[in-house]
Design an enzyme around this catalytic site. Structure first.
Site: not given
Lengths: 289, 168, 807
Positions: C236, C383-384, C757
Site C-alpha cells: 500500500q 481499515r482505520c 474507513e
C-alpha cells in the site's frame, strides 16, 4: 498448500475400482467429490500414495425409486440431491439437509457417498441417514454387503467400511405420507460445519406422536440417534412439556468436542434447541399441527 | 516426476492439452501454464471462491480440483465470458452497478453468477445471496453485486425477448 | 451568460467532481485481466516457500537442510546464517524496533520465519519446506499481555533485553516496549474527584486480522549486470518500501524500483515490510534470477500485520445532567514478538488521542502501555487510521455506559455533549483541531429516518413481554474520524514526512496523465483523481489516465492507508491541476490579448469578462502550450508536480443507527436494520463513496460479530483458515442503508475529507452498542466483541433468560 505426490487412477467401472483398491493396498484412497480429501492432502494431513477417482463410473450416479425405497448412487452430488424432483416429492428431508451443506460450488462436487464414508461427525448426511433409517451398500473384494446406517458410524473418521471397500449406494425408505420433516442446523456462517444440528421425521396420529425419528449432527464422535428423546415423545401430544423433555433427553446423549464453535455446555444446549426446533418444524409439516 | 498424464479439455471453447503430474491443481494449470490468470487463489481451503471456474456445467473451486480430473471436460473461465468482443450482460452489469472494487474476487463472482443465471434466470435477492455464498468479497459488502446480478438477469431476459422478436 | 443547457452539457461531458462516473479500472477486472503479483511470471523465476516455526517460543538447536536439498527442483535453502554475511538476517520495523528476517537462534511466535526453500516450481518448494528439519527446544510462552511484565516472566526478546528503549522512550521490563501518555492527568483526576457521577468499564478490542482476499507476496528481480533491483509486490506504500529497501540493502535508492500492480485488497495488511519479501529479495540478489514468494492464507492470517489487541479501560466523569467533565482512557497493547506496529514516530499509540470523539470534553488523559508477547508482530490499522477504531470504540461505548448509569436516553446524552457547530474549528483536550463538523443535524436526520422514538417504544413493549423469544437492541454511534496523516510537522514514518504528491502532464490534444504517491487497493483512485482533475482543468475525466504504484514513474508519497488518499493526494492533485490552470490562464490572456484579471474560468474554458463570446477552451490552450505561441519567456508544456503537506488532518463524521434482534435460545444476533449517515465533506464520486461505505460496514460487521484470533496457552493459533476466521458471505451480510450530509473541510483545496474507513470505525461501536443495548434493561453495561452466537448465548445463560416458561 500443495499436496504431496501420488499416483492417479480413474477406473471406468465399479469392478475395476474395487479391484484397484484391493491391489493398491492401504495407501490408496477413494476420490469422490474431493472436498474433504483434497484439502486434507493440501495441508498434508493426508498423504495417500494412490487416488482412485470414481468420477467415470456411471453406475455410481443417479436417484431412482425402487419399490418403497429411494436408491441414490454414492457419487450423486449434493447439487443433484438439492434439485431432484423425486427427492423433493418422496424424501424432502434429504433436500432440506443438502441445502444446508457448504456452499454452491462445494455442492456441485461434494457427493453423498463421500460425505458418509468420511465418517466426520460434522458432516450432515450421517444424521440425516440415521433419521431416515437408511442402509448403505458396500462393495469390496469379498463382494457386496448392505449395512444399516445405525451402527455404521464407529467414531471420528471411522466407519464399518473395511480397507478397500467402497460405498456404492444409499438406500432410503420412503417415509409414509403425512410424515413431517425438518433439518435444523445452527452454524457460524455459510460453509461452516454445524455447531449443532438435528434431523427429525415425525408422524402424528390423533393429536399424538405416532412415530418419530431424531438424529444429531456434531454432538459426539459420530452422528447420534436420540432414541431416548424419541421414546419420550411416543403417544403424546407435541406440547411444550413434551418438547422440553425431548430436548432434555437429546442433550443427555451429547458428547461434543469443544472448539471455536462453542464449549460443551453451549453445544449440548444447542443440540437440544435444534431438536426442539426440528420437532416443531416437522410437526407443522405433518399437516396435523 | 515421471508420473505424468496427458489431459485434454476445452477451455473457453478451445481445445487444450497439458501434461501434468496428478497432484497439479487446476488453478495452477490455468494460471501458470495456460496464462488464464483471471481465476485467483484466495484461501486454498475452498472457502473463498476466488478460483471459481465452470467445469461441465458446474461452478467449481479450481483450487480443490485436480487437473487430471478434467480430462475430456468443458471449462469456462472469466476470460470466456466476452463473446466476439462484446461483454456479457453480467460483466456489463458489474461495471454499471459498481459491483467490484479491488477486482480480486470478481472473476470468480462473474463466472459463478453466469452459471446461477443459467439455472435461475429470474433470481430473487435471496436466490442471489444463497447462490453466491461460496464467493467471498472483502470490498463491496455484496449489495451492489446483488444489484448487478438482478440487472444482468433483466438484460438477458430483454435480450432473449429481442432475439425472439420477428424482424421488422 | 452561456445557455444553461449548453453549460450543463459541457459540464456533464467532464464527469468531474460530484458525478457518479463509472469506474475506469473495471474494464480490466471484469475481463479477468487485472495484473496482481502472482500473475507475474519472469523467465528463470524461482519460487520461495518459507519454513515456519511450529512453536510460539523456542530455541533453535540445529537446522538440517539435507533432505530438503535432495528434493528434485530444490535449488537452495536459506537460513539466518546465510543472511548474516549480507547483514540482512534482521531488519528495522516501521515501529522503531528490529525484527528477525529469518529466526536467529530463537523463535518468538508460532509460524515465525525460519528458512526459505528456493525451487524451480511451487510444488517442489513446498516439498522442500516440509523436509527442512529444525530441532527446537521449547520455552515457556507468554500469550496473555497482562502477564508480560510479571517479574518472573520469560524474556521474549533476548536480543534487546538490555536496551533501555526501543524507539519510544524508557522501558521498565524486558518485555515492555513503551509507555505513552497524553493529556493532563492532574486536571482529569481533579475533575473525577468532584464529579457527580463516574463510570468505568474494561473494554477489549480483540486481536483481528484485515484479511484481504489476496494474500501478500512479491517477485524480486535483481539484475547483476546493472545492479538494479525491481520488486513487484503487494504494498500500500511503494515509495516508503523502496526507502526501507535502500536502507536495508545498501543499493542506491535510484536503482530500486518497487511496482505495486493491482492489489487485491489491503485494509492495512499490506503496509508493513514482511520477512518473506526481504528473503525473496536477498535470494534474487544471491542467485541473480527472479524469485517469487506468495504466502498462503494460513501464513497471511498467522503472521502478517494483525490489528487491535487493545485491552482498554474507559472512565468518564460527568455532572448529574450527563455533561461529560473528564475522560481517562488507558490501554494495554499487545504488539506481539516484534514491534512492527505501523506508527508515526511521534505517535507510538497512533492517533489514539482522538478518543474524545465528537464530544466537548474539557479534561482528558490517555495512556497506552505496549508489551511483547509470543504472538505474531503487527498492530497495523484495519481499515482505520492508526488506533482510531480502538479510540472511537472506547468513547462510543463509554457514552452509552454513562447514559445507562444516568438513565438518560442514548441519543440525548450525545446531543448534550456534542461539539456545537459554532465551536469549529474546535481544539480537543488532547490538542487536535477538528476542522469542521455539524453533528446535531446529522444525528437528528438519522433518528427521524429510522423513527427512533417508535423503535424505543417497540423495544419497551418487547422488554415487557417475558415470553418474547428475542431481545431487541438499538445502537447508536456518532463518531468523528481523524484522517489524512499528515502534517509533516507532527507526522513521519522512519523520519519521512507524510506528505503526498501528484504529477500531471497534459498532452497537446488535451488528454493527460497523472501520477500520485498513493496506491489504490480497490478504492477507485483512477476514477476519483481523474474527476478532480476534470473539474479543475475542464478536460474530460475519460481522457485522464491515472497511474500509481510504480516508484520509477510516480512522485514520492507515503501511500494509501488511514484514508489519506483523498485528504492528502487528492489535495495535491487539485493543487497540481491549479498550477496548470494558472499557466493556461496566462496563455489564454496572451491569445485573447486581454489581462489575466479580465478572464473568467467557465467549466472548460476561459471567457473574457463582459464578452462571453470571446473564449479559449482548455483543449485549445493545451495545443498552443505545445506549438509555441506562448507569452514571451514562458516555457512550453503544461505539466506540474505538487508535494502537498497538509496543514491539518481532516475530521469526517457520521451518525449510525443499528437495530438487532437477539435470539435468547441460540444467541444468534440478527441485524434487522443499519442506517449510516456519513459526512465526508465534498463528495467526489457518490457511487464510489457508497461502495466504500458498504464495504466498510461489512468489515465492521465481521469484526463486531465474529472475527478474533484465538490462541491456546502455548501460543498456538487456533483459527487461521477461512473455515474459522469470519469473513461474512452474501448470506450473512445485512442490507445497508446510506445517507449523507456535506460539511466541507475548510483547509482542503476542494473540501474533501476521505471516507473509506469511517464505516468501519463508526460501524463497530454502533453494532456493539446495539447488541449490548438489547441487554441494557437487565443491568448489562458491556460485552466484549465478537458478539458471536456462542458468546451472546453465554450472556443469556448467565442472566437466566434462556429458560422457557413452561406453563
Amino acid at each position: 498448500m500443495f499436496p504431496a505426490g501420488f499416483d492417479y487412477h480413474a477406473p471406468n467401472s465399479l469392478a475395476e475400482a474395487v479391484q484397484l483398491m484391493g491391489n493398491l493396498g492401504p495407501d490408496a484412497k477413494v476420490l469422490a467429490g474431493g472436498h474433504s480429501l483434497l484439502p486434507m492432502m493440501k495441508l498434508r494431513f493426508a498423504q495417500p500414495s494412490h487416488l482412485v477417482d470414481l468420477r467415470r463410473i456411471a453406475e455410481l450416479r443417479g436417484i431412482r425409486q425402487v419399490g418403497d425405497e429411494i436408491h441414490i448412487g454414492a457419487m450423486t452430488t449434493e447439487h443433484e440431491l438439492l434439485h431432484s424432483p423425486l427427492l423433493a416429492d418422496k424424501v424432502p428431508l434429504l433436500v432440506e439437509g443438502a441445502g444446508w451443506i457448504a456452499d454452491p460450488q462445494v455442492r456441485y462436487k461434494g457427493t453423498i457417498g463421500g460425505d458418509i464414508s468420511h465418517g466426520d461427525p460434522g458432516n450432515d448426511h450421517p444424521a440425516l441417514m440415521l433419521a431416515l433409517d437408511a442402509s448403505f451398500v458396500l462393495r469390496g473384494a469379498q463382494g457386496e454387503r448392505t449395512v444399516k446406517a445405525d451402527g455404521f458410524f464407529l467414531g471420528v473418521y471411522s466407519t464399518q467400511l473395511e480397507p478397500g471397500e467402497i460405498l456404492t449406494q444409499v438406500r432410503v425408505p420412503i417415509p409414509a405420507p403425512g410424515t413431517g420433516w425438518s433439518y435444523q442446523k445452527l452454524k457460524r456462517k455459510t460453509g461452516d460445519f454445524a455447531t449443532a444440528a438435528a434431523a427429525v421425521l415425525l408422524q402424528m396420529k390423533g393429536g399424538n406422536v405416532a412415530t418419530v425419528s431424531i438424529a444429531l449432527t456434531n454432538a459426539g464422535p459420530t452422528a447420534l440417534k436420540a432414541s431416548g428423546a424419541e421414546a419420550s415423545l411416543l403417544g403424546k401430544p407435541l406440547d411444550e412439556a413434551a418438547l422440553d423433555e425431548a430436548a432434555r433427553q437429546a442433550m443427555a446423549i451429547c458428547e461434543p468436542t469443544p472448539d471455536l464453535r462453542g464449549d460443551v455446555a453451549y453445544k449440548v444446549a444447542m443440540a437440544g434447541e435444534m431438536t426442539r426446533r426440528a420437532l416443531q418444524a416437522a410437526h407443522a409439516r405433518t399437516g396435523q399441527a | 516426476m515421471a508420473n505424468t498424464h496427458e489431459v485434454a479439455f476445452k477451455l473457453n471453447g478451445k481445445d487444450v492439452q497439458v501434461s501434468v503430474v496428478p497432484r497439479e491443481l487446476l488453478i495452477h494449470t490455468l494460471r501458470d501454464r495456460l496464462a488464464h490468470t483471471g481465476p485467483h487463489v484466495g484461501c486454498e481451503t475452498s472457502h473463498c471462491g476466488a478460483c471459481t471456474v465452470d467445469l461441465d456445467g458446474m461452478s467449481v473451486k479450481s483450487c480443490t480440483v485436480l487437473t487430471v480430473q478434467c480430462d475430456g471436460a468443458e471449462l469456462f473461465t472469466v476470460e470466456g465470458l466476452q463473446q466476439a468482443g462484446e461483454l456479457h450482460a453480467i460483466q456489463q452489469a458489474f461495471h454499471e452497478e459498481h459491483a467490484l472494487q479491488c477486482g480480486y474476487c470478481t472473476p470468480g463472482m462473474l463466472i459463478r453468477a453466469w452459471r446461477l443465471l443459467q439455472e435461475t434466470p429470474e433470481p430473487t435477492e435471496q436466490d442471489i445471496r444463497y447462490g453466491l455464498a461460496g464467493n467471498l468479497c472483502r470490498c463491496t459488502g455484496y449489495q451492489n453485486i446483488v444489484k448487478a446480478v438482478q440487472s444482468a438477469a433483466r438484460k438477458v431476459a430483454d435480450h432473449k425477448v429481442a432475439a425472439q422478436a420477428p424482424s421488422a | 451568460m452561456g445557455d444553461m443547457t449548453e453549460l450543463k452539457a459541457r459540464e456533464d461531458k467532464l464527469q468531474g467532481t460530484g458525478t457518479s462516473m463509472l469506474r475506469k479500472e473495471d474494464a480490466r477486472f471484469i475481463r479477468g485481466q487485472g495484473s496482481y503479483v502472482d500473475d507475474i511470471q519472469l523467465p528463470g523465476m524461482l519460487f520461495g516457500a518459507l519454513v515456519r516455526s511450529p512453536h510460539a517460543h523456542a530455541r533453535i538447536k540445529s537446522i538440517d537442510k539435507a533432505a530438503a536439498k535432495a528434493v528434485p527442483g530444490v535449488v537452495a535453502v536459506l537460513t539466518a546464517d546465510d543472511l548474516k554475511p549480507v547483514k540482512l538476517h534482521w531488519m528495522p520495523t516501521l515501529g522503531g524496533d528490529v525484527q528477525a528476517v529469518l529466526a536467529d537462534g530463537k523463535v518468538c511466535f508460532q509460524y515465525q520465519e525460519v528458512a526459505m526453500v528456493l525451487a524451480t516450481d511451487r510444488y517442489a518448494a513446498a516439498d522442500g519446506a516440509a523436509l527442512v528439519e529444525v530441532d527446537y527446544e521449547e520455552l515457556p510462552a507468554i500469550v496473555d499481555p497482562k502477564k508480560a511484565m510479571a517479574p518472573d516472566a520469560p524474556v521474549i526478546r533476548e536480543d534487546i533485553a538490555e536496551k533501555k528503549e526501543v524507539g519510544h522512550g524508557p522501558r521498565t521490563h524486558p518485555n515492555h516496549i513503551f509507555t505513552w501518555e497524553a493529556g493532563d492527568k492532574a486536571a482529569a483526576d481533579a475533575a473525577f474527584a468532584t464529579a457527580a457521577v463516574t463510570v468505568r468499564e474494561e473494554i477489549l478490542n480483540p486481536r483481528v486480522h484485515p484479511c484481504p482476499l489476496e494474500p501478500c507476496g512479491c517477485v524480486a528481480s535483481f539484475d547483476k549486470g546493472t545492479g538494479a533491483l525491481t520488486v513487484y509486490m503487494t504494498t500500500q506504500a511503494p515509495h516508503l518500501v523502496r526507502t526501507v529497501l535502500a536502507m536495508l540493502s545498501g543499493i542506491p535508492e535510484s536503482k530500486i524500483r518497487v511496482v505495486a500492480g493491482d492489489i487485491g485488497g489491503g485494509f492495512g495488511n499490506k503496509v508493513p515490510v514482511y520477512p518473506g519479501y526481504v528473503v525473496a529479495i536477498v535470494a534474487s540478489i544471491v542467485t541473480g534470477v527472479p524469485v517469487k514468494w506468495i504466502e498462503t492464507r494460513i501464513e497471511n492470517i498467522s503472521t502478517t500485520g494483525f490489528a487491535r489487541d487493545y485491552h482498554g479501560v474507559g472512565e468518564l466523569a460527568a455532572d448529574a445532567d450527563g455533561r461529560i467533565k473528564a475522560l481517562r482512557f488507558t490501554a494495554l497493547a499487545d504488539h506481539g514478538a516484534f514491534n512492527s506496529h505501523v506508527s508515526a514516530t511521534k505517535f507510538p499509540a497512533g492517533l489514539f488521542s482522538i478518543c474524545t470523539g465528537s464530544y466537548a470534553i474539557p479534561n482528558a488523559y490517555a495512556r497506552v502501555d505496549a508489551v511483547y508477547t509470543n504472538k505474531a508482530p503487527g498492530g497495523v490499522a484495519y481499515r482505520c487510521s492508526l488506533r482510531v477504531t480502538e479510540a472511537i470504540y472506547l468513547i462510543e461505548r463509554m457514552v452509552d455506559v454513562l447514559a445507562q448509569k444516568l438513565g438518560l436516553d442514548k441519543a440525548e446524552i450525545r446531543r448534550r455533549n456534542f461539539v456545537q457547530a459554532e465551536q469549529f474549528p474546535y481544539t480537543t483536550a488532547f490538542g487536535w483541531t477538528l476542522d469542521s463538523g455539524n453533528y446535531h443535524p446529522a444525528l437528528e436526520k438519522v433518528l427521524q429516518a429510522c423513527d427512533y422514538e417508535g423503535l424505543r417504544r417497540e423495544q419497551a413493549a418487547r422488554r415487557a413481554d417475558p415470553n418474547a423469544p428475542t431481545l431487541m437492541g438499538i445502537g447508536l454511534a456518532t463518531f468523528t474520524e481523524i484522517l489524512g496523516a499528515g502534517p509533516t510537522s507532527v507526522c513521519d514514518i522512519l523520519g519521512i514526512g507524510l506528505f503526498d504528491s501528484c504529477e500531471i502532464r497534459v498532452h497537446p490534444t488535451g488528454a493527460a496523465i497523472a501520477r500520485m504517491g498513493t496506491m489504490s487497493q480497490g478504492q477507485g483512485h483512477a476514477t476519483t483523481y481523474a474527476q478532480i482533475i476534470a473539474t479543475e482543468l475542464g478536460l474530460p475525466a475519460s481522457d485522464i489516465v491515472v497511474e500509481e504504484g510504480d516508484t520509477d514513474k510516480a512522485p514520492y508519497g507515503a501511500g494509501t492507508w488511514g484514508s489519506r488518499s483523498t485528504p492528502v493526494s487528492g489535495a495535491a492533485t487539485a493543487q497540481a491541476a491549479r498550477k496548470i490552470r494558472d499557466k493556461a490562464r496566462k496563455i489564454a490572456a496572451h491569445l485573447l490579448e486581454v489581462a489575466e484579471g479580465d478572464l473568467e474560468w467557465e467549466i472548460d474554458r476561459f471567457t473574457v469578462k463582459g464578452n462571453p463570446s470571446q473564449w479559449k477552451t482548455m483543449k485549445e490552450i493545451c495545443m498552443v502550450a505545445h506549438t509555441g505561441n506562448l507569452p514571451a519567456g514562458m516555457e512550453p508544456g503544461l505539466n506540474a508536480v505538487t508535494y502537498y503537506d497538509p496543514p491539518n488532518m481532516t475530521y469526517p463524521f457520521g451518525a449510525y443507527l443499528c437495530v438487532v434482534d437477539v435470539d435468547k435460545f441460540t444467541g444468534e444476533v440478527k441485524m434487522r436494520r443499519f442506517y449510516a449517515l456519513d459526512d465526508c465533506g465534498t463528495r467526489i464520486n457518490p457511487m464510489i463513496i457508497e461502495g466504500q461505505i458498504h464495504g466498510g460496514l461489512t468489515e465492521a460487521f465481521a469484526v463486531a460479530m465474529g472475527q478474533q484470533m484465538p490462541f491456546d496457552e502455548a501460543g498456538n493459533h487456533l483459527g487461521n483458515t477461512l473455515l474459522d476466521y469470519f469473513l461474512p458471505t452474501a448470506m450473512e451480510t445485512p442490507h445497508w442503508e446510506t445517507d449523507y450530509t456535506v460539511t466541507p473541510s475548510p483547509h482542503h483545496p476542494i473540501g474533501a475529507k476521505g471516507v473509506a474507513e469511517s464505516p468501519h470505525v463508526g460501524g463497530i461501536p454502533c453494532m456493539s452498542n446495539a447488541v449490548i443495548d438489547a441487554f441494557a434493561h437487565l443491568g448489562v453495561t458491556h460485552m466484549d466483541m465478537p458478539h458471536s452466537a456462542w458468546r451472546v448465548w453465554q450472556k443469556c445463560n448467565e442472566l437466566g433468560i434462556n429458560k422457557r416458561q413452561t406453563p
